[in-house]
Structures are given as structure tokens and as C-alpha cells.
Write a protein that holds these residues in place. Sequence first.
Motif, PDB file in Angstrom:
ATOM      1  N   TYR A 295      -4.753  -0.667  14.341  1.00  0.00           N
ATOM      2  CA  TYR A 295      -4.114   0.383  15.000  1.00  0.00           C
ATOM      3  C   TYR A 295      -4.023   0.058  16.417  1.00  0.00           C
ATOM      4  O   TYR A 295      -4.940  -0.415  16.812  1.00  0.00           O
ATOM      5  CB  TYR A 295      -5.520   1.551  14.604  1.00  0.00           C
ATOM      6  CG  TYR A 295      -4.658   1.939  13.012  1.00  0.00           C
ATOM      7  CD1 TYR A 295      -3.854   3.441  13.194  1.00  0.00           C
ATOM      8  CD2 TYR A 295      -5.110   1.663  12.318  1.00  0.00           C
ATOM      9  CE1 TYR A 295      -3.876   3.871  12.261  1.00  0.00           C
ATOM     10  CE2 TYR A 295      -4.864   1.958  10.861  1.00  0.00           C
ATOM     11  CZ  TYR A 295      -4.038   3.483  10.857  1.00  0.00           C
ATOM     12  OH  TYR A 295      -4.340   4.313   9.664  1.00  0.00           O
TER      13      TYR A 295
ATOM     14  N   GLY B 214      -0.745  11.267  12.917  1.00  0.00           N
ATOM     15  CA  GLY B 214      -0.208  10.191  13.470  1.00  0.00           C
ATOM     16  C   GLY B 214      -0.940   9.795  14.731  1.00  0.00           C
ATOM     17  O   GLY B 214      -1.810  10.028  14.722  1.00  0.00           O
TER      18      GLY B 214
ATOM     19  N   ARG C  81       0.334  -1.158   0.069  1.00  0.00           N
ATOM     20  CA  ARG C  81      -0.195   0.197   0.164  1.00  0.00           C
ATOM     21  C   ARG C  81       0.773   1.141  -0.554  1.00  0.00           C
ATOM     22  O   ARG C  81       1.704   1.240   0.217  1.00  0.00           O
ATOM     23  CB  ARG C  81      -1.018   0.598   1.521  1.00  0.00           C
ATOM     24  CG  ARG C  81      -1.383   0.975   1.893  1.00  0.00           C
ATOM     25  CD  ARG C  81      -2.484   0.767   2.626  1.00  0.00           C
ATOM     26  NE  ARG C  81      -2.642   0.414   3.779  1.00  0.00           N
ATOM     27  CZ  ARG C  81      -1.775   0.598   5.082  1.00  0.00           C
ATOM     28  NH1 ARG C  81      -3.077   2.244   5.057  1.00  0.00           N
ATOM     29  NH2 ARG C  81      -1.108   0.403   5.807  1.00  0.00           N
TER      30      ARG C  81
ATOM     31  N   HIS D  46       0.135   6.598  16.853  1.00  0.00           N
ATOM     32  CA  HIS D  46      -0.705   6.140  17.227  1.00  0.00           C
ATOM     33  C   HIS D  46       0.849   4.476  17.195  1.00  0.00           C
ATOM     34  O   HIS D  46       1.768   5.321  16.023  1.00  0.00           O
ATOM     35  CB  HIS D  46      -2.317   5.540  15.604  1.00  0.00           C
ATOM     36  CG  HIS D  46      -1.750   5.475  14.621  1.00  0.00           C
ATOM     37  ND1 HIS D  46      -0.767   4.453  13.422  1.00  0.00           N
ATOM     38  CD2 HIS D  46      -2.447   7.146  13.934  1.00  0.00           C
ATOM     39  CE1 HIS D  46      -0.026   5.500  12.773  1.00  0.00           C
ATOM     40  NE2 HIS D  46      -1.343   6.580  12.352  1.00  0.00           N
TER      41      HIS D  46
HETATM   42  P1  TYD Z   1      -4.768   7.635   9.836  1.00  0.00           P
HETATM   43  O1  TYD Z   1      -3.340   6.293   9.982  1.00  0.00           O
HETATM   44  O2  TYD Z   1      -5.114   7.936  11.402  1.00  0.00           O
HETATM   45  O3  TYD Z   1      -3.453   9.203   9.556  1.00  0.00           O
HETATM   46  P2  TYD Z   1      -1.995   9.483  10.689  1.00  0.00           P
HETATM   47  O4  TYD Z   1      -1.342   8.453  10.827  1.00  0.00           O
HETATM   48  O5  TYD Z   1      -1.421  10.285   9.591  1.00  0.00           O
HETATM   49  O6  TYD Z   1      -2.230  11.364  11.256  1.00  0.00           O
HETATM   50  O7  TYD Z   1      -5.838   8.104   9.274  1.00  0.00           O
HETATM   51  C1  TYD Z   1      -6.577   8.648   8.740  1.00  0.00           C
HETATM   52  C2  TYD Z   1      -7.608   8.586   7.901  1.00  0.00           C
HETATM   53  O8  TYD Z   1      -7.612   8.185   6.846  1.00  0.00           O
HETATM   54  C3  TYD Z   1      -8.751   7.416   9.564  1.00  0.00           C
HETATM   55  O9  TYD Z   1      -9.972   7.365   8.602  1.00  0.00           O
HETATM   56  C4  TYD Z   1      -8.292   6.030   8.036  1.00  0.00           C
HETATM   57  C5  TYD Z   1      -8.196   6.902   6.696  1.00  0.00           C
HETATM   58  N1  TYD Z   1      -7.182   5.847   5.772  1.00  0.00           N
HETATM   59  C6  TYD Z   1      -7.426   5.204   4.662  1.00  0.00           C
HETATM   60  O10 TYD Z   1      -8.685   4.740   4.613  1.00  0.00           O
HETATM   61  N2  TYD Z   1      -6.781   4.077   4.108  1.00  0.00           N
HETATM   62  C7  TYD Z   1      -5.172   4.432   4.621  1.00  0.00           C
HETATM   63  O11 TYD Z   1      -4.711   3.905   3.641  1.00  0.00           O
HETATM   64  C8  TYD Z   1      -4.878   4.734   5.729  1.00  0.00           C
HETATM   65  C9  TYD Z   1      -4.140   5.360   6.424  1.00  0.00           C
HETATM   66  C10 TYD Z   1      -5.622   5.952   6.320  1.00  0.00           C
END
Ligand code: TYD
Length: 134
Positions: free
Chosen positions: A119, A47, A33, A49
Amino acid sequence: MDIHVATLPKILDKRGNLSFAENMNQIPFEIRRTYWIYDVPGGTERGGHAYLENMEFVIALSGSFDVLLDDGKETEKISLNRSYYGLLIPKMTWRTMVNFSTNSLALVLSSTEYDPNDYIRDYNEFLQAAKGII
Ligand code: TYD
């Protein structure tokens, strides 16, 4: 923490430079991915997490940002500010991305497809889980 920034190949050219990354070569896993983070408002954090299984390789394709890493024992701050630097983030690493410059673009290569169940979003839960494996 045993974290270091990899320098990706650079093909210097008067017409413009080129860098690349390959599965199982510069990237030590099969890429399942990719996603990218852009239009980040100043002062925003991303992030916050960890992943149970997913490993990631992060490149600041444009601009710069800092990645704060925490394996439950130690913390480290890595600055990504060149498009040929790459940061491997192992699984079970709490990560936060901060200090995004204007127009920065973060490219993330991931070892797994998106899975919300992968997560850990609660820091205390992460610390408990990290104790179990460290
Ligand atoms: P998240 O991983 O929490 O973002 P970051 O770590 O950058 O703050 O993801 C944010 C949103 O995007 C969450 O609702 C899930 C969605 N998402 C996907 O649908 N597919 C993906 O591959 C990723 C990374 C996030």
C-alpha cells in the motif's frame, strides 16, 4: 486516463440473469484474492490509497458507488451501477470509493494476496512514486 468499464457476459433468463468472470479472460490477471465491501454507512469513503503491484477488478454486485481514480497525472470518476459492469484498476493508481448507495455490495478481485507493504497511503508519496514511472 486509459480507463474504461468492461461489460461482463450476461445470460438473460426469465428465471433471473447470470453474469460471470474468468481468470485471464474477462479478468486480465490471475485472481489471487477476493474481498467484498458491504454495510457501508451513507457518506462514507473507502480506499484512499494506491498499490505498488496489486491490480484489481471491481464489480458493484448490488447497488452503486463511484470510484475516483488518479494516476498522478489525470483523474477520472467511474460510476458502477450495474452488476455486469467491471472496472479494472491498474497498479499505481490512487483510488477512492464514494457515494455508496444503501445496501450496495462491492466485489473486488485482486491479483495479489493481501500485503500491507504493497500500500501507498500517503498521497504525496504516491505522487513522487508516480512521477518515477509515468
Ligand atoms: P483497506 O484496504 O484499507 O480498505 P479500503 O481500501 O476498502 O478502505 O483495508 C481495511 C482493513 O482490512 C485493513 O486493516 C486491512 C484489512 N484487509 C485485510 O486484512 N485483507 C484484505 O484483503 C483487505 C483488502 C483488507
